[in-house]
Write a protein that holds these residues in place. Structure first.
Motif, PDB file in Angstrom:
ATOM      1  N   ALA A  85     -23.559  42.526 -80.552  1.00 57.34           N
ATOM      2  CA  ALA A  85     -24.557  41.521 -80.928  1.00 57.34           C
ATOM      3  C   ALA A  85     -25.084  40.772 -79.709  1.00 57.34           C
ATOM      4  O   ALA A  85     -26.294  40.530 -79.594  1.00 57.34           O
ATOM      5  N   VAL A  86     -24.197  40.405 -78.782  1.00 61.89           N
ATOM      6  CA  VAL A  86     -24.642  39.695 -77.573  1.00 61.89           C
ATOM      7  C   VAL A  86     -25.580  40.577 -76.756  1.00 61.89           C
ATOM      8  O   VAL A  86     -26.608  40.117 -76.244  1.00 61.89           O
ATOM      9  N   ALA A  87     -25.261  41.874 -76.641  1.00 57.82           N
ATOM     10  CA  ALA A  87     -26.114  42.782 -75.873  1.00 57.82           C
ATOM     11  C   ALA A  87     -27.464  42.987 -76.547  1.00 57.82           C
ATOM     12  O   ALA A  87     -28.506  43.030 -75.877  1.00 57.82           O
ATOM     13  N   VAL A  88     -27.482  43.119 -77.868  1.00 56.30           N
ATOM     14  CA  VAL A  88     -28.751  43.282 -78.589  1.00 56.30           C
ATOM     15  C   VAL A  88     -29.637  42.065 -78.383  1.00 56.30           C
ATOM     16  O   VAL A  88     -30.856  42.183 -78.157  1.00 56.30           O
ATOM     17  N   ASN A  89     -29.051  40.882 -78.446  1.00 53.58           N
ATOM     18  CA  ASN A  89     -29.830  39.659 -78.232  1.00 53.58           C
ATOM     19  C   ASN A  89     -30.301  39.539 -76.788  1.00 53.58           C
ATOM     20  O   ASN A  89     -31.431  39.101 -76.534  1.00 53.58           O
ATOM     21  N   TRP A  90     -29.460  39.906 -75.826  1.00 52.94           N
ATOM     22  CA  TRP A  90     -29.903  39.874 -74.430  1.00 52.94           C
ATOM     23  C   TRP A  90     -31.077  40.818 -74.217  1.00 52.94           C
ATOM     24  O   TRP A  90     -32.011  40.510 -73.476  1.00 52.94           O
ATOM     25  N   ASN A  91     -31.039  41.962 -74.871  1.00 54.29           N
ATOM     26  CA  ASN A  91     -32.100  42.960 -74.726  1.00 54.29           C
ATOM     27  C   ASN A  91     -33.448  42.451 -75.235  1.00 54.29           C
ATOM     28  O   ASN A  91     -34.503  42.914 -74.779  1.00 54.29           O
ATOM     29  N   ILE A 140     -22.367  39.664 -68.087  1.00 57.91           N
ATOM     30  CA  ILE A 140     -22.314  40.909 -67.309  1.00 57.91           C
ATOM     31  C   ILE A 140     -22.124  42.105 -68.240  1.00 57.91           C
ATOM     32  O   ILE A 140     -22.773  43.151 -68.084  1.00 57.91           O
ATOM     33  N   ASP A 141     -21.253  41.958 -69.231  1.00 62.50           N
ATOM     34  CA  ASP A 141     -21.035  43.052 -70.179  1.00 62.50           C
ATOM     35  C   ASP A 141     -22.303  43.349 -70.977  1.00 62.50           C
ATOM     36  O   ASP A 141     -22.607  44.512 -71.264  1.00 62.50           O
ATOM     37  N   ALA A 142     -23.032  42.303 -71.358  1.00 62.49           N
ATOM     38  CA  ALA A 142     -24.277  42.519 -72.101  1.00 62.49           C
ATOM     39  C   ALA A 142     -25.287  43.281 -71.253  1.00 62.49           C
ATOM     40  O   ALA A 142     -25.961  44.209 -71.738  1.00 62.49           O
ATOM     41  N   ILE A 143     -25.408  42.906 -69.984  1.00 62.74           N
ATOM     42  CA  ILE A 143     -26.352  43.587 -69.096  1.00 62.74           C
ATOM     43  C   ILE A 143     -25.917  45.025 -68.860  1.00 62.74           C
ATOM     44  O   ILE A 143     -26.727  45.960 -68.958  1.00 62.74           O
ATOM     45  N   MET A 144     -24.633  45.233 -68.558  1.00 65.21           N
ATOM     46  CA  MET A 144     -24.152  46.588 -68.294  1.00 65.21           C
ATOM     47  C   MET A 144     -24.241  47.469 -69.530  1.00 65.21           C
ATOM     48  O   MET A 144     -24.623  48.646 -69.448  1.00 65.21           O
ATOM     49  N   GLY A 145     -23.898  46.932 -70.693  1.00 65.37           N
ATOM     50  CA  GLY A 145     -23.993  47.716 -71.916  1.00 65.37           C
ATOM     51  C   GLY A 145     -25.423  48.127 -72.218  1.00 65.37           C
ATOM     52  O   GLY A 145     -25.687  49.261 -72.626  1.00 65.37           O
ATOM     53  N   GLY A 192     -24.538  51.552 -75.612  1.00 70.25           N
ATOM     54  CA  GLY A 192     -23.938  51.170 -74.345  1.00 70.25           C
ATOM     55  C   GLY A 192     -22.797  50.193 -74.498  1.00 70.25           C
ATOM     56  O   GLY A 192     -21.760  50.314 -73.817  1.00 70.25           O
ATOM     57  N   SER A 193     -22.930  49.212 -75.383  1.00 67.61           N
ATOM     58  CA  SER A 193     -21.878  48.207 -75.557  1.00 67.61           C
ATOM     59  C   SER A 193     -20.626  48.806 -76.179  1.00 67.61           C
ATOM     60  O   SER A 193     -19.501  48.468 -75.793  1.00 67.61           O
ATOM     61  N   VAL A 194     -20.814  49.690 -77.159  1.00 68.98           N
ATOM     62  CA  VAL A 194     -19.659  50.349 -77.770  1.00 68.98           C
ATOM     63  C   VAL A 194     -18.931  51.195 -76.726  1.00 68.98           C
ATOM     64  O   VAL A 194     -17.700  51.134 -76.584  1.00 68.98           O
ATOM     65  N   GLY A 195     -19.709  51.996 -75.970  1.00 73.27           N
ATOM     66  CA  GLY A 195     -19.088  52.820 -74.941  1.00 73.27           C
ATOM     67  C   GLY A 195     -18.393  51.993 -73.879  1.00 73.27           C
ATOM     68  O   GLY A 195     -17.276  52.305 -73.456  1.00 73.27           O
TER      69      GLY A 195
END
Length: 645
Positions: free
Chosen positions: A66-72, A267-272, A287-290
């Motif tokens: 969820a954090v990565a989707v929102n960052w995107n 950092i995890d959100a960006i990398m994912g 990406g986040s799951v992986g």
């Protein structure tokens, strides 16, 4: 396979396998895999042997997704790289903890979880909207650093405001009892967020966000209120991240500044997102799951060296998967290199054009009798734009010095002059890209002197640019449909796809401009002349009363120059659109315009018909020097042959 060949294959080589993956076969595989994964996640809690710790681990993974989707939404869709995105997670967590914590209430009774979490979401969204209003006009690293500063400042506030936040000691929340119910709640919210993002990307709102990423100034000049849209999506991303921060606090039953505001979450959100595919819907999910499970492996086996391994992984992603995993299936995924231009517009070479043949080079312009395409006699025309005493300075340089200019309905006016004479700067003033140091501008009956570019565009002024501005990662059709009259869309239309009338007009213009065969191709694959025609079509999609045309023939094959000329004549005659054009090809101006304005050193040097202007001694001297006065007719004719007299 060598590393170079591997990078080419992963980054966009058109092998048969890559073509299949990027086509219907690849999409079918993605849909089947997604449905199977969702079905497995639904039945997982019901399977024998699934422990509470397993469910806890999966809910943490849902939170990372969820954090990565929102960052995107901001980093991938609009291109604003946020180094402090985790601040909204921490705010949502702390508001929830403060309301639910037994220590924060003298009666020993905390708030129920649902209203506490929802209030944390609202607080995060409101603060994101407030901060975004002041930071999202910054470009590139300035925005990123400002958000990093916001993150650090908020963490220190919670650390020092001990009476409310518990300071370094933190806050304890009451435990929750049903892990299975919590698991399904988080799964439903994550799936809903992904579905909402998928829907949003297919609306005008989502397309406008991509347009902002591709070319923010171009989006403004086509009527898109870029600041409002950026702040709106930034606020939504903040609220959604705050919601999951509150859920995390409730699940963790304890918060303190060091675990609520932690840099690795951003950092995890960006990398994912980079690993999965920047600017795509499924990229942050994959990406986040992986990354989540990969980090579990790294943490277990590398212990203190897991951060080193994570940094090496980021380097490998950029080198070998510039468009991420989803980019293998989706050819138009973003890459980090394209995104991180640090606020500078991507430069499109004006020299790029179709291959020229000797016959093309020798081809002469077909003269068009000036005035033969007029829609009304001069005395019946109305004034479209009137600029008086325009002055624009850049430090000690006066680029435009007291220029008056006007254009009437149905008129085609040329604006010529030597390089550096202030032509494009005058265009920037008229279209409100630059503010004025003196003077006034009226568009019809409206004073536009202090309006924003998007407001001027909505009043009926469209513009093309010297450096072609199209949305290169969007298709030709998407470029056209995105260039509508935004002032007539309304809030409801903003969250819908293009209506049938818009699609029909786009199809008509693409056919008229000979772009229909390339309708579903990315605009970046077109030749220079085709992109110029597309840019003109985008300007016409909004039904403007005036088009500012900046060097329409620069770097264009002579064959397409004739096509552009013919279509401008037809548009002027059939639709009554007025044109004010900056052009170095003097013959092109002479063929189209019955009135020409000449600038030199920021001042108006002459005005009149093309023949009168080119026979003016001052104009000849400005172009060719004093020696040009010896043979004005020959020099004037010679000027029409080249692009840059």
């Amino acid at each position: 396979m060598t590393p170079l060949r591997l990078r080419q294959w992963l980054g966009g080589a058109t092998t048969p396998l890559r073509q299949w993956l990027g086509g219907a076969g690849g999409r079918l595989v993605v849909r089947i895999a997604g449905a199977a994964a969702l079905a497995w996640l639904i039945v997982l809690p019901l399977a024998d042997g699934t422990s509470d710790s397993t469910l806890f681990t999966f809910t943490l993974m849902f939170t990372s997704v969820a954090v990565a989707v929102n960052w995107n939404l901001t980093g991938g869709f609009t291109g604003y790289v946020d180094f402090g995105h985790a601040v909204w997670f921490g705010i949502g967590a702390y508001v929830t903890a403060i309301l639910m914590s037994l220590q924060s209430n003298g009666l020993g009774i905390g708030w129920p979880p649902i209203p506490a979490i929802l209030l944390g979401m609202v607080a995060s969204g409101a603060l994101a909207g407030l901060i975004g209003r002041f930071t999202m006009h910054l470009k590139g690293p300035y925005f990123s650093i400002s958000m990093l500063g916001t993150f650090v400042a908020m963490r220190e506030i919670t650390r020092t405001w001990g009476g409310l936040t518990g300071g370094g000691v933190g806050l304890t929340l009451p435990p929750y009892l049903n892990r299975q119910l919590f698991y399904y709640l988080e799964l439903a919210l994550v799936v809903g967020l992904i579905g909402l993002t998928w829907w949003l990307r297919r609306t005008r709102f989502g397309a406008a966000l991509v347009a902002i990423r591709e070319d923010e100034l171009g989006a403004q000049m086509r009527g898109i209120a870029t600041t409002r849209l950026k702040v709106a999506v930034f606020s939504f991303a903040g609220a959604s991240t705050g919601l999951f921060g509150g859920l995390w606090a409730y699940q963790n039953t304890f918060v303190d500044p060091d675990i609520a505001f932690v840099e690795t979450r951003t950092i995890d959100a960006i990398m994912g997102t980079l690993l999965g595919g920047l600017g795509t819907v499924l990229g942050p999910v994959v990406g986040s799951v992986g990354l989540y499970w990969l980090r579990e492996v790294l943490w277990t086996n590398l212990l203190d060296y897991h951060l080193v391994a994570q940094g090496v992984l980021l380097i490998l992603i950029v080198l070998f998967l510039p468009k991420g995993i989803v980019g293998i299936f989706y050819a138009r995924a973003m890459s980090l290199r394209k995104l991180w231009r640090w606020g500078a517009s991507e430069s499109v070479s004006q020299a790029e054009s179709e291959p020229r043949s000797e016959g093309d080079s020798a081809r002469q312009s077909r003269p068009v009798e000036p005035g033969q395409h007029r829609v009304a006699p001069f005395e019946e025309r109305t004034r479209i734009v009137e600029a008086n005493s325009i002055v624009k300075r850049f430090g000690g340089l006066t680029a435009v010095d007291g220029v008056d200019i006007e254009v009437f309905s149905g008129e085609m006016v040329g604006l010529i002059g030597p390089n550096g004479s202030g032509k494009t700067t005058l265009f920037d003033c008229l279209s409100r890209v630059h503010g004025l140091d003196n003077g006034s501008i009226r568009l019809g009956a409206t004073d536009i002197t202090r309006l924003s570019p998007y407001q001027v565009a909505r009043l009926g002024m469209a513009r093309t640019f010297q450096v072609i501005r199209v949305y290169r990662d969007l298709t030709v059709r998407e470029n056209m449909e995105l260039s509508v009259q935004w002032g007539e869309i309304g809030v409801r239309g903003l969250f819908q796809r293009a209506d049938p009338a818009t699609r029909a007009r786009a199809e008509q213009l693409m056919e008229f401009l000979m772009l229909a065969p390339m309708a579903d191709e990315p605009a970046g694959t077109l030749s220079g002349g085709q992109r110029r025609l597309l840019e003109i079509g985008m300007a016409l999609m909004s039904n403007p009363s005036l088009v500012l045309l900046d060097e329409a023939t620069s770097g264009i094959n002579p064959t397409l120059v004739e096509n552009i000329k013919d279509r401008l004549v037809s548009i002027n005659a059939e639709q009554g659109v007025s044109f004010l054009m900056v052009e170095h090809n003097v013959q092109f101006v002479a063929d189209l315009c019955e009135r020409v304005v000449v600038l030199d050193s920021g001042r108006k040097l002459a005005e009149g018909s093309p023949r009168e202007v080119m026979e003016e001694p001052a104009v000849i001297e400005a172009y060719f020097g004093a020696a040009g006065r010896q043979s004005p007719s020959e020099d004037g004719a010679g000027a029409g042959e080249g692009e840059n007299p």
